[in-house]
Design a protein around this motif. Structure first.
Motif, PDB file in Angstrom:
ATOM      1  N   ASP A   1      -2.252   4.010  -9.206  1.00 61.27           N
ATOM      2  CA  ASP A   1      -3.478   4.926  -8.932  1.00 61.27           C
ATOM      3  C   ASP A   1      -3.850   5.597 -10.280  1.00 61.27           C
ATOM      4  OD1 ASP A   1      -4.881   7.194  -8.406  1.00 61.27           O
ATOM      5  OD2 ASP A   1      -3.407   8.002  -6.646  1.00 61.27           O
TER       6      ASP A   1
ATOM      7  N   ASP B   1       5.293   7.098   1.312  1.00 58.37           N
ATOM      8  CA  ASP B   1       5.488   5.862   2.326  1.00 58.37           C
ATOM      9  C   ASP B   1       4.666   4.405   1.542  1.00 58.37           C
ATOM     10  OD1 ASP B   1       6.596   7.838   4.038  1.00 58.37           O
ATOM     11  OD2 ASP B   1       4.829   8.107   5.144  1.00 58.37           O
TER      12      ASP B   1
ATOM     13  N   ASP C   1      -6.148   7.457  -1.094  1.00 61.36           N
ATOM     14  CA  ASP C   1      -5.864   6.608  -0.179  1.00 61.36           C
ATOM     15  C   ASP C   1      -5.922   5.213  -0.278  1.00 61.36           C
ATOM     16  OD1 ASP C   1      -5.603   8.920   1.319  1.00 61.36           O
ATOM     17  OD2 ASP C   1      -7.906   8.907   1.971  1.00 61.36           O
ATOM     18  N   ASP C   2      -6.584   4.705  -1.476  1.00 62.25           N
ATOM     19  CA  ASP C   2      -6.658   3.097  -1.698  1.00 62.25           C
ATOM     20  C   ASP C   2      -5.610   2.698  -2.743  1.00 62.25           C
ATOM     21  OD1 ASP C   2      -7.679   4.509  -3.886  1.00 62.25           O
ATOM     22  OD2 ASP C   2      -9.511   3.324  -3.908  1.00 62.25           O
TER      23      ASP C   2
ATOM     24  N   ASN D   1      -3.068   0.378  -3.634  1.00 65.54           N
ATOM     25  CA  ASN D   1      -2.656  -0.532  -2.940  1.00 65.54           C
ATOM     26  C   ASN D   1      -2.838  -1.907  -4.171  1.00 65.54           C
ATOM     27  OD1 ASN D   1      -5.568  -1.842  -2.812  1.00 65.54           O
ATOM     28  ND2 ASN D   1      -5.593  -0.268  -0.969  1.00 65.54           N
TER      29      ASN D   1
ATOM     30  N   ASP E   1       1.153   5.836   0.567  1.00 65.27           N
ATOM     31  CA  ASP E   1       0.604   6.718   1.046  1.00 65.27           C
ATOM     32  C   ASP E   1       1.532   7.969   0.911  1.00 65.27           C
ATOM     33  OD1 ASP E   1      -0.831   8.307   2.993  1.00 65.27           O
ATOM     34  OD2 ASP E   1       0.193   7.555   4.765  1.00 65.27           O
ATOM     35  N   SER E   2       0.453   8.874   0.177  1.00 63.02           N
ATOM     36  CA  SER E   2       1.182  10.121  -0.233  1.00 63.02           C
ATOM     37  C   SER E   2       0.025  11.426  -0.566  1.00 63.02           C
ATOM     38  CB  SER E   2       1.766   9.937  -1.466  1.00 63.02           C
ATOM     39  OG  SER E   2       2.520  11.296  -2.088  1.00 63.02           O
ATOM     40  N   ASP E   3       0.245  12.444  -0.067  1.00 67.81           N
ATOM     41  CA  ASP E   3      -0.637  13.572  -0.525  1.00 67.81           C
ATOM     42  C   ASP E   3      -0.963  13.541  -1.796  1.00 67.81           C
ATOM     43  OD1 ASP E   3      -0.663  13.972   2.127  1.00 67.81           O
ATOM     44  OD2 ASP E   3       0.872  15.804   1.959  1.00 67.81           O
TER      45      ASP E   3
ATOM     46  N   GLU F   1       0.862  -1.289   0.151  1.00 69.73           N
ATOM     47  CA  GLU F   1       0.081   0.131   0.114  1.00 69.73           C
ATOM     48  C   GLU F   1       0.662   1.361  -0.119  1.00 69.73           C
ATOM     49  OE1 GLU F   1      -4.025   0.453   2.164  1.00 69.73           O
ATOM     50  OE2 GLU F   1      -2.342   1.522   3.659  1.00 69.73           O
TER      51      GLU F   1
END
Length: 206
Positions: free
Chosen positions: A109, A194, A74-75, A77, A68-70, A66
């Protein structure tokens, strides 16, 4: 008359010896049968099964990752899969080693048009020899490569925990969870990413 008395007296002396001989022959005074002493029983101490994690190994991993970044949803993964190889040295209670591994992923993404293609790691491993089990800590340097709107790579660090179980001298299985940090990814200021991965592993020791 005298010869008769002499014969009678001889018979009287011979009779006890004849009776004694008959009793002895019948087994009344037979020699006792010696019973051999039992052989001493020597206890056999159990042989401890010693664990030794020393040696080269290689294998494969499969799991989940998964991001995680601005700049990402959010999903973001998907699955991760790859191969690894390394060497461990068992010092007794402590196990030290190094490993290289490579993961491919299908993490993407679609809205941001960014896909994580691969993650390459150079690891240090510190474990505890608990016999057939070895819990361990790992950390090192990772490089991630992406494609799409962000077509490039970035270098960061990672750390995590793992556990391995030795099925036999040449086969072991385990699991590992790693947390990665990539700052200014692809030299883009403020693009911090991340990544968390959790994988199941199979390794063959040589």
């Amino acid at each position: 008359m005298k010869p008769t008395f002499t014969a009678a007296r001889a018979s009287m002396f011979a009779l006890p010896f004849a009776i004694f001989g008959g009793v002895a022959t019948a087994g009344g005074l037979a020699e006792p049968i010696a019973t051999p002493a039992p052989a001493p029983v020597v206890p056999v101490a159990p042989v401890p099964v010693a664990g030794d994690w020393t040696g080269f190994y290689a294998g494969a991993q499969l799991g989940y990752g998964e991001l995680d970044s601005d700049a990402l949803d959010d999903d973001t993964n998907g699955a991760v899969y790859g191969a690894h190889a390394g060497y461990l040295y068992d010092l007794g209670s402590v196990v030290l080693g190094g490993e290289l591994d490579l993961d491919g992923t299908n993490i993407e993404d679609e809205d941001a048009d960014v896909a994580l293609d691969t993650v390459t790691r150079a690891k240090l491993r510190v474990g505890y020899d608990a016999g057939a089990f070895m819990p361990y800590f790992t950390g090192g340097i990772a490089q991630a490569r992406t494609s799409g709107a962000v077509d490039g790579d970035g270098t960061g660090g990672f750390a995590g925990l793992g556990l391995e179980y030795r099925i036999s001298d040449s086969l072991r299985v385990g699991g590992e969870v790693l947390q990665h940090q990539f700052e200014d990814f692809n030299d883009v200021d403020g693009l911090d990413i991340d990544a968390t991965t959790a994988t199941a592993r199979v390794s063959f020791q040589f």
